[in-house]
Design a protein around this motif. Structure first.
Motif, PDB file in Angstrom:
ATOM      1  N   SER A 122       9.686   0.772   6.836  1.00  9.27           N
ATOM      2  CA  SER A 122      10.299   2.347   6.316  1.00  9.27           C
ATOM      3  C   SER A 122       9.458   2.830   5.533  1.00  9.27           C
ATOM      4  O   SER A 122       9.413   3.773   6.115  1.00  9.27           O
ATOM      5  N   ILE A 123       7.624   2.475   5.828  1.00  9.66           N
ATOM      6  CA  ILE A 123       6.990   3.481   5.297  1.00  9.66           C
ATOM      7  C   ILE A 123       6.249   3.834   6.659  1.00  9.66           C
ATOM      8  O   ILE A 123       6.006   5.274   6.690  1.00  9.66           O
ATOM      9  N   ILE A 124       6.267   3.135   7.736  1.00 13.51           N
ATOM     10  CA  ILE A 124       4.970   3.257   8.325  1.00 13.51           C
ATOM     11  C   ILE A 124       5.594   4.484   9.367  1.00 13.51           C
ATOM     12  O   ILE A 124       5.481   4.799  10.791  1.00 13.51           O
ATOM     13  N   GLN A 125       7.368   4.574   9.389  1.00 11.77           N
ATOM     14  CA  GLN A 125       8.023   5.680  10.029  1.00 11.77           C
ATOM     15  C   GLN A 125       8.656   6.754   9.536  1.00 11.77           C
ATOM     16  O   GLN A 125       8.877   7.838  10.636  1.00 11.77           O
ATOM     17  N   THR A 126       8.523   6.842   8.278  1.00 13.06           N
ATOM     18  CA  THR A 126       9.159   7.944   7.767  1.00 13.06           C
ATOM     19  C   THR A 126       8.737   8.100   6.585  1.00 13.06           C
ATOM     20  O   THR A 126       7.725   6.952   5.614  1.00 13.06           O
ATOM     21  N   GLY A 127       8.408   8.794   5.554  1.00  4.98           N
ATOM     22  CA  GLY A 127       8.017   9.570   5.415  1.00  4.98           C
ATOM     23  C   GLY A 127       6.495  10.091   4.905  1.00  4.98           C
ATOM     24  O   GLY A 127       5.708  10.967   3.425  1.00  4.98           O
ATOM     25  N   GLY A 128       6.138  10.726   6.185  1.00  9.22           N
ATOM     26  CA  GLY A 128       5.147  11.350   5.547  1.00  9.22           C
ATOM     27  C   GLY A 128       3.531  10.611   6.018  1.00  9.22           C
ATOM     28  O   GLY A 128       3.468   9.624   6.360  1.00  9.22           O
ATOM     29  N   PRO A 129       2.233  10.768   5.601  1.00  6.12           N
ATOM     30  CA  PRO A 129       0.712   9.956   5.810  1.00  6.12           C
ATOM     31  C   PRO A 129       1.008   8.822   5.425  1.00  6.12           C
ATOM     32  O   PRO A 129       1.359   9.027   3.934  1.00  6.12           O
ATOM     33  N   ASN A 130      -0.106   8.295   5.816  1.00  6.32           N
ATOM     34  CA  ASN A 130      -0.145   6.885   5.332  1.00  6.32           C
ATOM     35  C   ASN A 130      -1.091   6.275   4.458  1.00  6.32           C
ATOM     36  O   ASN A 130      -2.403   6.589   5.590  1.00  6.32           O
ATOM     37  N   THR A 131      -1.671   5.708   3.834  1.00  4.86           N
ATOM     38  CA  THR A 131      -2.157   4.892   3.507  1.00  4.86           C
ATOM     39  C   THR A 131      -2.780   3.405   3.130  1.00  4.86           C
ATOM     40  O   THR A 131      -2.111   2.603   3.547  1.00  4.86           O
ATOM     41  N   ALA A 132      -3.892   2.652   4.388  1.00  9.33           N
ATOM     42  CA  ALA A 132      -3.795   1.847   4.723  1.00  9.33           C
ATOM     43  C   ALA A 132      -5.326   1.140   4.067  1.00  9.33           C
ATOM     44  O   ALA A 132      -6.108   1.241   3.742  1.00  9.33           O
ATOM     45  N   ASN A 133      -5.531   0.196   3.180  1.00  7.94           N
ATOM     46  CA  ASN A 133      -6.277  -0.124   1.888  1.00  7.94           C
ATOM     47  C   ASN A 133      -6.717  -1.418   2.122  1.00  7.94           C
ATOM     48  O   ASN A 133      -5.857  -2.605   1.504  1.00  7.94           O
ATOM     49  N   LEU A 134      -7.855  -1.977   2.652  1.00  8.13           N
ATOM     50  CA  LEU A 134      -7.421  -3.272   2.859  1.00  8.13           C
ATOM     51  C   LEU A 134      -9.101  -3.689   1.904  1.00  8.13           C
ATOM     52  O   LEU A 134     -10.326  -3.596   1.896  1.00  8.13           O
ATOM     53  N   GLN A 135      -8.248  -5.230   0.842  1.00  6.01           N
ATOM     54  CA  GLN A 135      -9.807  -5.445   0.419  1.00  6.01           C
ATOM     55  C   GLN A 135     -10.333  -7.131   0.700  1.00  6.01           C
ATOM     56  O   GLN A 135      -9.244  -7.279   1.004  1.00  6.01           O
ATOM     57  N   ALA A 136     -11.390  -6.800   0.826  1.00  8.63           N
ATOM     58  CA  ALA A 136     -11.757  -8.771   0.681  1.00  8.63           C
ATOM     59  C   ALA A 136     -12.912  -8.748   0.394  1.00  8.63           C
ATOM     60  O   ALA A 136     -14.118  -8.387  -0.562  1.00  8.63           O
TER      61      ALA A 136
END
Length: 196
Positions: free
Chosen positions: A154-168
């Motif tokens: 739902s997030i990556i197909q609709t709603g416009g630009p996306n953000t991926a935040n990776l914390q390690a």
């Protein structure tokens, strides 16, 4: 012949219902390829934390034949380099253990309500080998993030630009120890796999 075709179709549907069929890999779904982060390794076990963020547009070309039961993302690391505070000769091998959390979010489209989906991978392990000053990354295991497919799609197909935040959080084991050393990880794009 028709019986064989019918049996194949029934088996395909049965396997899909059990989550045994998966999509071809989706390369670099969160646009992490080439991003990097520097960790300052501290303490006796040379532990450091890393955070990296990437942005990407909606994936509008996912033609799904059925409703996915899962979305797995396989982490990739393409390179490691060392900077200040490190031994003059980088030890080899270096055993690395990592726990990581990946959050994918968007702004929710015109409603501006942010949506997010989070998955974690613990006990990710890989080995760094110094070969004439060139550091090779090998044997990456346990680097799979299991997302809720409905939520993530739902997030990556609709709603416009996306953000991926990776914390390690990373721990290294080597002789000599790397405490006080600056280590830079360069992330690969990794692969996303839809499960049906």
């Amino acid at each position: 012949m028709k019986q064989v075709a019918l049996l194949s179709s029934i088996l395909a549907l049965a396997f899909a219902g059990c989550g045994l069929i998966s999509s071809p890999p989706i390369d670099n779904p969160f646009q992490l390829a080439g991003t990097s982060t520097t960790l300052n390794l501290v303490s006796n076990q040379a532990t450091g934390t890393a955070t990296v963020t990437a942005t990407f547009d909606d994936l509008t070309n996912l033609n799904l034949p059925a409703t996915p039961s899962g979305f797995n993302y396989n982490l990739a690391i393409t390179g490691v380099s060392f900077g200040s505070g490190c031994p003059a000769t980088i030890p080899s091998p270096i055993n690395v253990t990592m726990s990581a959390t990946l959050t994918v979010s968007d702004n929710g489209g015109s409603g501006n309500t942010q949506r997010s989906s989070t998955a974690s991978a613990s006990n990710v392990q890989f080995t760094l080998t110094n070969n004439g000053g060139q550091i090779a990354v090998g044997n990456l295991t346990n680097g799979t993030f299991n997302f809720n497919a409905g939520q993530l799609l739902s997030i990556i197909q609709t709603g416009g630009p996306n953000t991926a935040n990776l914390q390690a959080q990373v721990t290294t084991v080597s002789t000599p120890d790397l405490a006080g050393c600056a280590m830079t990880l360069t992330w690969g794009g990794g692969q996303g796999i839809l499960k049906f």
